[in-house]
Design a protein around this motif. Structure first.
Motif, mmCIF file in Angstrom:
data_model
loop_
_atom_site.group_PDB
_atom_site.id
_atom_site.type_symbol
_atom_site.label_atom_id
_atom_site.label_comp_id
_atom_site.label_asym_id
_atom_site.label_seq_id
_atom_site.Cartn_x
_atom_site.Cartn_y
_atom_site.Cartn_z
ATOM 1 N N LEU A 1 49.008 43.195 56.137
ATOM 2 C CA LEU A 1 48.194 43.706 57.246
ATOM 3 C C LEU A 1 48.688 45.086 57.654
ATOM 4 C CD1 LEU A 1 47.817 40.530 59.512
ATOM 5 C CD2 LEU A 1 46.022 41.613 58.147
ATOM 6 N N PRO A 2 48.631 46.063 56.753
ATOM 7 C CA PRO A 2 49.095 47.408 57.092
ATOM 8 C C PRO A 2 48.216 48.007 58.184
ATOM 9 C CG PRO A 2 47.875 47.430 55.028
ATOM 10 C CD PRO A 2 48.053 45.990 55.400
ATOM 11 N N GLN A 3 48.788 48.912 58.961
ATOM 12 C CA GLN A 3 48.078 49.506 60.091
ATOM 13 C C GLN A 3 47.876 51.006 59.850
ATOM 14 O OE1 GLN A 3 46.985 47.359 62.822
ATOM 15 N NE2 GLN A 3 47.482 46.138 61.011
ATOM 16 N N ALA A 4 46.597 51.421 59.862
ATOM 17 C CA ALA A 4 46.244 52.833 59.725
ATOM 18 C C ALA A 4 44.809 52.995 60.213
ATOM 19 C CB ALA A 4 46.402 53.299 58.277
ATOM 20 N N GLY A 5 44.329 54.249 60.186
ATOM 21 C CA GLY A 5 43.032 54.535 60.769
ATOM 22 C C GLY A 5 41.845 53.982 60.006
ATOM 23 N N THR A 6 41.918 53.973 58.684
ATOM 24 C CA THR A 6 40.807 53.492 57.860
ATOM 25 C C THR A 6 41.319 52.461 56.870
ATOM 26 O OG1 THR A 6 41.087 55.128 56.094
ATOM 27 C CG2 THR A 6 39.744 55.770 58.003
ATOM 28 N N ALA A 7 40.387 51.726 56.273
ATOM 29 C CA ALA A 7 40.777 50.715 55.290
ATOM 30 C C ALA A 7 41.487 51.361 54.108
ATOM 31 C CB ALA A 7 39.543 49.942 54.822
ATOM 32 N N ALA A 8 40.965 52.473 53.625
ATOM 33 C CA ALA A 8 41.588 53.135 52.472
ATOM 34 C C ALA A 8 43.010 53.574 52.800
ATOM 35 C CB ALA A 8 40.740 54.324 52.029
ATOM 36 N N GLU A 9 43.196 54.109 54.003
ATOM 37 C CA GLU A 9 44.535 54.533 54.417
ATOM 38 C C GLU A 9 45.476 53.340 54.528
ATOM 39 O OE1 GLU A 9 43.374 58.454 57.140
ATOM 40 O OE2 GLU A 9 43.604 56.487 58.069
ATOM 41 N N ARG A 10 44.970 52.237 55.071
ATOM 42 C CA ARG A 10 45.809 51.031 55.179
ATOM 43 C C ARG A 10 46.267 50.566 53.808
ATOM 44 N NH1 ARG A 10 41.846 49.746 59.082
ATOM 45 N NH2 ARG A 10 40.733 48.329 57.683
ATOM 46 N N HIS A 11 45.358 50.557 52.858
ATOM 47 C CA HIS A 11 45.704 50.044 51.536
ATOM 48 C C HIS A 11 46.666 50.986 50.809
ATOM 49 C CE1 HIS A 11 41.527 47.982 51.919
ATOM 50 N NE2 HIS A 11 42.455 47.367 52.623
ATOM 51 N N ARG A 12 46.454 52.287 50.964
ATOM 52 C CA ARG A 12 47.400 53.235 50.351
ATOM 53 C C ARG A 12 48.770 53.112 50.993
ATOM 54 N NH1 ARG A 12 42.760 56.731 50.303
ATOM 55 N NH2 ARG A 12 43.390 57.655 52.296
ATOM 56 N N GLN A 13 48.790 52.871 52.298
ATOM 57 C CA GLN A 13 50.072 52.698 52.986
ATOM 58 C C GLN A 13 50.803 51.479 52.471
ATOM 59 O OE1 GLN A 13 50.331 53.268 57.345
ATOM 60 N NE2 GLN A 13 51.054 51.149 57.417
#
Length: 427
Positions: free
Chosen positions: A63-75
């Motif tokens: 469950l990464p946290q970032a502004g967009t789904a793509a950013e979360r997955h890259r994180q």
């Protein structure tokens, strides 16, 4: 020998893999880096609690946290790469199967973790019992695709039984007598132990036994749909042809079935009750939560029943109008499906009576009863508490190829996330 289900060789095909596991010396404790499955974490409270438990908690991957789904997955992918480079996570030296045990009080569950072969023939061998939502499958698929790893196993159940000293059950019991790879207790009081099964002979006996079995998806329908989706994207054989699973013999270790409750955002209880007038019998209960749940269980034994909360009280809705049910529920499904509480909730209450779309903006699915009540009261929302479905009903429908509304059941105990992962780059 139990020969029910598929013939030998046409059932489950479980294979060893090189598990990714936390290196104990690099984390505060193994318990502190684990998490419930991604869809059981009560966000945001549970998420923040897990993130603060240890900087390497597995929730930062699932469950990464970032502004967009793509950013979360890259994180998540960057975090996994970083942890591997730092030695926080490391692959086991050789492909193995794993025996996994969960224990709390009189609850004991043991099963085997491996990489399960996926194929079009899986249909009828691995039986889903719930519908899935395309947007969740899309999100999970993009996460798995980006991190190139299976971060948490599905929970599958099968009916094994006593197949003598060469059966999977006997091998699992013998392995569990040895010193484990890891032994930890999570904050919910469950003890977790994990063993490797490196012996080719023992693995062969497990694999042979499972090759004549079929399995029910107890937990992880969206992840199973994701496995199949990602496999279809590949034109050549490879690690995507297998999915990480925990298989539990429920003849030996029966699973518990619990309900999954609904939180209706921006929909206060008074509006919900007003819409039920003349359609359901509604009684306000002057009872604490345990007593209200007992009243729900009693009402559910006689027909469809729901417990509404969010205004500091509990309201029992039961005895729906028969004409309303006849008009709103599909007639081309078995009676066991038409009379499910989840069917009535989605087809009659959400679609017809309340007019609430089944999407994350309007509905959250929460396993913990006290948590869903607390969130409803805090946000002036409505919690709809459900009574569990009997396991035999779930299996009966699954064998007919009939799926229930999504999130109709919660089988458990669920495996802790973070004890063993599967990298698609090293497997």
């Amino acid at each position: 020998m139990n020969t029910s289900g598929p013939a030998a060789g046409r059932g489950l095909r479980l294979t060893p893999f090189r598990g990714l596991r936390y290196v104990p010396d690099r984390v505060g404790s193994l318990a502190a880096v684990t998490s419930p499955p991604y869809d059981v974490v009560v966000r945001p409270d549970g998420l923040h609690h897990l993130e603060s438990a240890d900087p390497h908690n597995i929730v930062r991957l699932i469950l990464p946290q970032a502004g967009t789904a793509a950013e979360r997955h890259r994180q998540a992918a960057a975090t996994l790469k970083k942890w591997l480079a730092e030695g926080v996570l490391a692959p086991d030296p050789e492909p193995v199967l794993y025996v996994y045990e969960q224990r709390s009080g009189d609850i004991l569950q043991r099963g085997v973790i491996g990489a399960l072969a996926l194929s079009p023939a899986s249909e009828g061998i691995v039986m889903p019992h719930e519908d899935v939502m395309a947007d969740i499958v899309e999100d999970r698929a993009d996460l798995m695709r980006t991190v190139a790893a299976h971060l948490e196993p599905l929970l599958l159940s099968y009916a094994g039984g006593d197949d003598g000293p060469d059966g999977a059950a006997a091998v699992i019991e013998r392995v569990a007598e040895r010193p484990p790879l890891l032994d930890t207790t999570t904050e919910d009081g469950f003890g977790h132990r994990l063993w490797a099964v490196p012996d080719p002979g023992e693995r062969a006996r497990i694999e042979s036994d499972l090759s004549r079995r079929q399995a029910l998806i107890a937990d992880g329908h969206h992840r199973w749909a994701t496995y199949l989706r990602l496999q279809r994207e590949r034109s050549t054989p490879g690690p995507w042809d297998f999915g990480l699973v925990l298989l539990v013999d429920t003849a030996r270790y029966p699973l518990r079935v619990r309900a999954i409750h609904r939180l209706l955002h921006r929909f206060p209880v008074d509006r919900a009750l007003e819409a039920l007038a003349g359609r359901f019998r509604v009684r306000t209960l002057d009872l604490p939560l345990p007593g209200a749940l007992d009243a729900l269980a009693e009402a559910a034994s006689e027909g469809n029943a729901f417990l509404l909360a969010g205004d500091g009280r509990f309201h029992l809705a039961d005895r729906p109008d028969a004409r309303l049910l006849a008009r709103t529920i599909r007639a081309d499904r078995p009676a066991a499906w038409r009379t499910l509480d989840a069917t009535v909730l989605h087809s009659t209450l959400l679609d017809e009576v309340w007019g609430i779309p089944d999407d994350p903006q309007h509905i959250a699915y929460i396993h913990d009863t006290a948590a869903v009540v607390e969130q409803a009261e805090r946000h002036n929302a409505t919690a709809v508490l459900m009574h569990p479905v009997r396991e035999e009903v779930v299996r009966h429908l699954a064998r007919q190829g009939v799926t229930m509304p999504r999130k109709s059941t919660s089988f458990g105990p669920k495996p802790a996330t973070g004890l063993v992962l599967r990298s698609l780059g090293t497997d």
